[in-house]
Design a protein around this motif. Structure first.
Motif: not given
Length: 270
Positions: A217-239
């Motif tokens: 939500g914060p990335a979409l609203v602020s437009g700061h999308l540069g690292f969004l894919w990392v923050y989305l996928l890294a926790p899933m991979a770690g899990a």
């Protein structure tokens, strides 16, 4: 009596028990609401502790501000997990936790996608609600709608393993605590503590996300999308890595998908 207790325990931990479209919808909506409350709370905390306010003016050190944010978010998350809403849905509030519970075989696969979509939607709605309440100040630096970013010099490929490893540690502890009945009631406090530590210790380095919904939500609203894919996928991979390791090494199975540490009917684990 022993036979009845055992059958009730087995039924209450069965991931396929009473799974109907209406149940999936109801529980997913609860996850949406819980995640909305979390992101509204996170954005509000960041607005007052880091953004322009008497609190931030009294605490000029960014590290101390992050420590306060970590403590406040940890307490908030713990409260949401043990709330009546969290006790019904399981209180995941994190797509990586939902994926974890499915891989632990205590959460039905048919509910994984609805839960994750609800959590991501709740993240977006929570940030929008905070912006509506607190005004333009939430959109401007240093608040920036509570969006995260790593320290200068950190690339996506450096942040990815750090965030994945952080999530893996949390998942391993979740698996351990929820497989031991006497430890299960401590799980909400452990989750809150770990998330708080992650914010305080990793915030200045990797951003300390550890939750795809935390940044969505914060990335979409602020437009700061540069690292969004990392923050989305890294926790899933770690899990995924941590659940595979836990299933290989653990002697006892995980007993519930509810982070409050109870069976589906609210009875304590035995």
């Amino acid at each position: 009596m022993h036979r009845f207790s055992r059958s009730r325990s087995q039924a209450s931990t069965d991931p396929a028990r009473a799974i109907t479209p209406s149940v999936i919808l109801r529980h997913s909506l609860l996850e949406l609401l819980l995640t909305l409350l979390l992101l509204f709370g996170v954005t509000t905390i960041v607005r007052w502790v880091v953004g322009p306010s008497p609190i931030s003016s009294a605490i000029p050190s960014f590290e101390v501000q992050l420590l306060i944010v970590g403590v406040a978010v940890g307490v908030l998350l713990c409260g949401l997990i043990v709330s009546p809403l969290g006790r019904v849905s399981g209180g995941h509030i994190n797509p990586a936790i939902t994926l974890t519970m499915w891989r632990f075989r205590v959460f039905p696969g048919v509910s994984v996608v609805p839960y994750i979509l609800a959590q991501l939607a709740g993240s977006l709605l929570g940030v929008l609600a905070a912006r509506a309440v607190w005004g333009p100040v939430t959109d401007n630096p240093p608040v920036s709608d509570a969006s995260l970013s790593p320290a200068p010099g950190w690339s996506s490929w450096a942040v990815f393993p750090a965030e994945a490893a952080s999530m893996a540690v949390i998942v391993l502890l979740v698996g351990w605590f929820l497989s031991v009945p006497r430890l299960a009631p401590l799980m909400p406090a452990v989750i809150g503590l770990l998330v708080g530590l992650g914010i305080a210790l990793l915030g200045p380095i990797t951003g300390g996300c550890i939750n795809p919904a935390r940044q969505f939500g914060p990335a979409l609203v602020s437009g700061h999308l540069g690292f969004l894919w990392v923050y989305l996928l890294a926790p899933m991979a770690g899990a995924l890595l941590a659940t595979a390791l836990h299933r290989r090494l653990a002697r006892q199975p995980v007993l519930t998908h509810r982070l409050c540490g109870t069976h589906a009917d609210g009875s304590p684990l035995r």
